[in-house]
Design a protein around this motif. Structure first.
Motif, PDB file in Angstrom:
ATOM      1  N   LYS A 164       0.838  -1.190  -0.103  1.00 35.00           N
ATOM      2  CA  LYS A 164       0.002  -0.016  -0.066  1.00 35.00           C
ATOM      3  C   LYS A 164       0.752   1.388   0.111  1.00 35.00           C
ATOM      4  O   LYS A 164       0.516   2.521  -0.419  1.00 35.00           O
ATOM      5  N   MET A 165       2.237   1.011   0.232  1.00 33.30           N
ATOM      6  CA  MET A 165       3.044   2.092   0.408  1.00 33.30           C
ATOM      7  C   MET A 165       3.702   2.274  -0.918  1.00 33.30           C
ATOM      8  O   MET A 165       4.693   3.342  -1.025  1.00 33.30           O
ATOM      9  N   GLY A 166       3.612   1.518  -1.796  1.00 34.12           N
ATOM     10  CA  GLY A 166       4.025   1.567  -3.269  1.00 34.12           C
ATOM     11  C   GLY A 166       5.471   0.434  -3.243  1.00 34.12           C
ATOM     12  O   GLY A 166       6.039   0.634  -4.189  1.00 34.12           O
ATOM     13  N   LYS A 167       5.702   0.136  -2.232  1.00 32.70           N
ATOM     14  CA  LYS A 167       6.970  -1.112  -2.125  1.00 32.70           C
ATOM     15  C   LYS A 167       6.373  -2.292  -2.885  1.00 32.70           C
ATOM     16  O   LYS A 167       6.079  -3.267  -1.941  1.00 32.70           O
ATOM     17  N   LYS A 168       6.587  -2.537  -3.967  1.00 30.12           N
ATOM     18  CA  LYS A 168       6.085  -3.747  -4.724  1.00 30.12           C
ATOM     19  C   LYS A 168       7.136  -4.601  -5.192  1.00 30.12           C
ATOM     20  O   LYS A 168       6.895  -5.667  -5.763  1.00 30.12           O
ATOM     21  N   ARG A 169       8.459  -4.427  -5.114  1.00 26.17           N
ATOM     22  CA  ARG A 169       9.474  -5.338  -5.110  1.00 26.17           C
ATOM     23  C   ARG A 169      10.233  -5.960  -4.068  1.00 26.17           C
ATOM     24  O   ARG A 169      10.666  -5.103  -3.206  1.00 26.17           O
ATOM     25  N   TRP A 170      10.165  -7.343  -4.106  1.00 29.89           N
ATOM     26  CA  TRP A 170      10.566  -7.929  -2.985  1.00 29.89           C
ATOM     27  C   TRP A 170      11.671  -9.004  -3.091  1.00 29.89           C
ATOM     28  O   TRP A 170      11.560  -9.650  -4.157  1.00 29.89           O
ATOM     29  N   PHE A 171      12.518  -9.098  -2.044  1.00 28.56           N
ATOM     30  CA  PHE A 171      13.471 -10.152  -2.207  1.00 28.56           C
ATOM     31  C   PHE A 171      13.265 -11.086  -0.714  1.00 28.56           C
ATOM     32  O   PHE A 171      13.093 -10.391   0.450  1.00 28.56           O
ATOM     33  N   LEU A 172      13.255 -12.164  -1.110  1.00 28.64           N
ATOM     34  CA  LEU A 172      12.831 -13.232   0.204  1.00 28.64           C
ATOM     35  C   LEU A 172      13.956 -13.977   0.510  1.00 28.64           C
ATOM     36  O   LEU A 172      14.498 -14.596  -0.325  1.00 28.64           O
ATOM     37  N   LEU A 173      14.265 -13.846   1.818  1.00 26.20           N
ATOM     38  CA  LEU A 173      15.685 -14.557   2.363  1.00 26.20           C
ATOM     39  C   LEU A 173      15.110 -15.449   3.555  1.00 26.20           C
ATOM     40  O   LEU A 173      14.399 -14.879   4.572  1.00 26.20           O
ATOM     41  N   ASN A 174      15.306 -16.803   3.491  1.00 31.25           N
ATOM     42  CA  ASN A 174      14.484 -17.606   4.497  1.00 31.25           C
ATOM     43  C   ASN A 174      15.561 -18.938   4.869  1.00 31.25           C
ATOM     44  O   ASN A 174      16.291 -19.223   4.044  1.00 31.25           O
ATOM     45  N   GLU A 192       2.050 -11.724  -4.854  1.00 33.78           N
ATOM     46  CA  GLU A 192       1.504 -11.870  -5.914  1.00 33.78           C
ATOM     47  C   GLU A 192      -0.200 -11.593  -6.077  1.00 33.78           C
ATOM     48  O   GLU A 192      -0.566 -10.850  -7.029  1.00 33.78           O
ATOM     49  N   GLY A 193      -0.769 -12.027  -5.080  1.00 29.84           N
ATOM     50  CA  GLY A 193      -2.166 -11.460  -5.045  1.00 29.84           C
ATOM     51  C   GLY A 193      -2.375 -10.173  -4.931  1.00 29.84           C
ATOM     52  O   GLY A 193      -3.492  -9.428  -5.031  1.00 29.84           O
ATOM     53  N   ARG A 194      -1.339  -9.352  -4.411  1.00 30.17           N
ATOM     54  CA  ARG A 194      -1.384  -7.955  -4.002  1.00 30.17           C
ATOM     55  C   ARG A 194      -0.950  -7.156  -5.295  1.00 30.17           C
ATOM     56  O   ARG A 194      -0.672  -6.054  -5.121  1.00 30.17           O
ATOM     57  N   GLY A 195      -0.461  -7.716  -6.326  1.00 27.92           N
ATOM     58  CA  GLY A 195       0.162  -7.075  -7.495  1.00 27.92           C
ATOM     59  C   GLY A 195       1.718  -6.746  -7.039  1.00 27.92           C
ATOM     60  O   GLY A 195       2.212  -5.842  -8.017  1.00 27.92           O
ATOM     61  N   ALA A 196       2.434  -7.432  -6.466  1.00 27.18           N
ATOM     62  CA  ALA A 196       3.796  -7.017  -6.295  1.00 27.18           C
ATOM     63  C   ALA A 196       4.622  -8.137  -6.933  1.00 27.18           C
ATOM     64  O   ALA A 196       4.048  -9.155  -7.389  1.00 27.18           O
ATOM     65  N   THR A 197       5.705  -8.237  -6.909  1.00 26.10           N
ATOM     66  CA  THR A 197       6.878  -8.883  -7.716  1.00 26.10           C
ATOM     67  C   THR A 197       8.107  -9.308  -6.682  1.00 26.10           C
ATOM     68  O   THR A 197       8.678  -8.693  -5.979  1.00 26.10           O
ATOM     69  N   VAL A 198       8.345 -10.565  -6.718  1.00 28.12           N
ATOM     70  CA  VAL A 198       9.578 -11.192  -6.299  1.00 28.12           C
ATOM     71  C   VAL A 198      10.695 -11.045  -7.183  1.00 28.12           C
ATOM     72  O   VAL A 198      10.660 -11.651  -8.151  1.00 28.12           O
ATOM     73  N   THR A 199      11.500 -10.431  -6.989  1.00 25.90           N
ATOM     74  CA  THR A 199      12.789  -9.968  -7.558  1.00 25.90           C
ATOM     75  C   THR A 199      13.858 -11.123  -7.212  1.00 25.90           C
ATOM     76  O   THR A 199      14.581 -11.166  -8.536  1.00 25.90           O
ATOM     77  N   GLY A 200      13.794 -11.743  -6.383  1.00 23.20           N
ATOM     78  CA  GLY A 200      14.666 -12.904  -6.143  1.00 23.20           C
ATOM     79  C   GLY A 200      14.651 -13.391  -4.744  1.00 23.20           C
ATOM     80  O   GLY A 200      13.732 -12.849  -3.768  1.00 23.20           O
ATOM     81  N   SER A 201      14.922 -14.555  -4.500  1.00 24.79           N
ATOM     82  CA  SER A 201      14.871 -15.080  -3.307  1.00 24.79           C
ATOM     83  C   SER A 201      15.983 -16.214  -2.925  1.00 24.79           C
ATOM     84  O   SER A 201      16.694 -16.724  -3.982  1.00 24.79           O
ATOM     85  N   LEU A 202      16.358 -16.395  -1.891  1.00 24.42           N
ATOM     86  CA  LEU A 202      17.383 -17.295  -1.324  1.00 24.42           C
ATOM     87  C   LEU A 202      17.170 -17.939  -0.150  1.00 24.42           C
ATOM     88  O   LEU A 202      16.645 -17.368   0.741  1.00 24.42           O
TER      89      LEU A 202
END
Length: 404
Positions: A164-174, A192-202
């Motif tokens: 909602k703040m406009g932060k739509k590009r995410w990197f996931l570290l788990n 994905e359900g909120r229109g955001a994008t996963v730019t990478g994950s590790l």
């Protein structure tokens, strides 16, 4: 056959009378034993260990120390973060100590293993310190419960706020085991359900010695937000490395497994600006403050959400035992689902058929050192997501108890 009472007692004491091959542990007037099984010595010990036991001790004390006329005894042990050790201890406790219920069950792989064993032996298992959605998903069973939050719930709070703040590009570290895999998958679906994008994950193994590769991958991903699902010493070491490389100056760091204990370890100077999910904050209201002050007298530091939920779980279990009038797990489990959850952090909460205690989620931001006004004044409140929005709908659930 007409046995005299003294002869019958001798046979029972020797384990000679048992139904369906079940070994009789002790006569009914013996102590009611509950077990706290968690990590005292490895990567997750900062949110478990002695602090978890202290919370359970407070619950037993507040309940009066007895249930059904039996003294309540607590046994505890370190499973070292290993499922095979956890199940070995749990089996030994049931066979030789007569433990009726298991609490904390830190680390998802350990929790899932003990849940299955406890269900097979008709014992209660209440998870308050592990968070895989499998616990109330495909691995659910009638005598197991989840008392804090799962990865589905974790995946709702931060995306709801930051997208909602406009932060739509995410990197996931788990972490690279059951919890981390589940968290990554749930985050991807939520974003994905909120229109955001996963730019990478590790994914990284537990106890990683070096996080520089993870920090560089996150920095080069072009993400607005880095979701950090690490916990314990892994989380602390990642934060140190992230600060060293300046990652926090170019992205928002949003932790999903950080607690106030971690903030205390590294200090506000190192942790300020990080976002964290919690179901409990010691300074939230008068009830949480009063209880937390008692906890701090025992431990010297405030409780995290998992330890507070451990208290809540034991209190609710003992109330259910009192209502059921027996310690039989099947009947106690029914009572746990039928009565509302009320304690210092819970107000008429419901327990679903899958065993999930439905709680609100709160998002906090760690304060800067100069903003902290008194001891352990560490969080600024950001927002709340209501409990019903943090659990899967019945149509989405993989739990056979809901589907039936």
């Amino acid at each position: 056959m007409n046995l005299k009472r003294r002869d019958l007692l001798k046979i029972v004491a020797a384990g000679g009378i048992a139904s369906a091959g079940t070994r009789v542990f002790a006569q009914s007037e013996g102590p009611l034993r509950i077990g706290v099984l968690c990590d005292f010595s490895s990567v997750a010990s900062t949110s478990g260990g002695k602090g978890s036991v202290a919370a359970v001790e407070l619950a037993v004390e507040d309940f009066g120390g007895q249930a059904l006329g039996r003294q309540i005894e607590i046994v505890s042990a370190d499973h070292q973060g290993k499922a095979e050790i956890a199940t070995g201890i749990a089996r030994e406790w049931m066979d030789t100590k007569g433990v009726e219920a298991f609490f904390d069950l830190q680390i998802s792989s350990c929790a899932l293993a003990v849940m299955a064993l406890a269900a097979n032996k008709n014992k209660i298992a209440v998870v308050s310190n592990a968070h895989s959605s499998q616990i109330t998903g495909k691995s659910c069973n009638p005598t197991s419960f989840h008392w804090t939050y799962d990865t589905y719930g974790l995946s709702t709070v931060q995306p709801d706020v930051f997208v909602k703040m406009g932060k739509k590009r995410w990197f996931l570290l788990n972490p690279d085991y059951a919890f981390g895999i589940s968290l990554e998958n749930d985050f991807k679906k939520s974003l994905e359900g909120r229109g955001a994008t996963v730019t990478g994950s590790l994914r990284v193994p537990l106890g990683s010695p070096d996080f520089s590769t993870a920090v560089l991958a996150a920095a080069n991903s072009g993400a607005d937000v880095v979701q950090v699902g690490l916990f314990g010493t892994d989380l602390l070491n990642f934060i140190k490395t992230a600060r060293q490389f300046g990652l926090d100056s170019v992205v928002t760091l949003a932790t999903t497994s950080m607690s106030i204990v971690d903030v205390q370890v590294l200090g506000l100077a190192s942790m300020h600006g990080l976002y964290a999910n919690e179901v409990f904050y010691w300074d939230q209201n008068d009830k949480t403050r009063d209880w937390s002050k008692r906890y701090m007298k025992k431990m010297g530091s405030p409780p995290n959400g998992e330890r507070a939920c451990g208290y809540s779980a034991v209190m609710h279990y003992l109330k259910a035992v009192a209502q059921a009038g027996v310690v039989d797990a099947t009947q106690v489990a029914k009572a746990m689902r039928s009565i509302p959850v009320n304690d210092m952090m819970s107000n008429n909460l419901t327990v679903r058929e899958d065993g999930m205690c439905v709680r609100d989620f709160h998002l906090f931001k760690v304060k800067a050192p100069e903003a902290s006004k008194y001891d352990f004044d560490m969080y600024d409140y950001v927002s709340t997501v209501a409990g019903p929005s943090t659990v899967r709908s019945p149509s989405e659930s993989e739990c056979a108890l809901i589907k039936s």
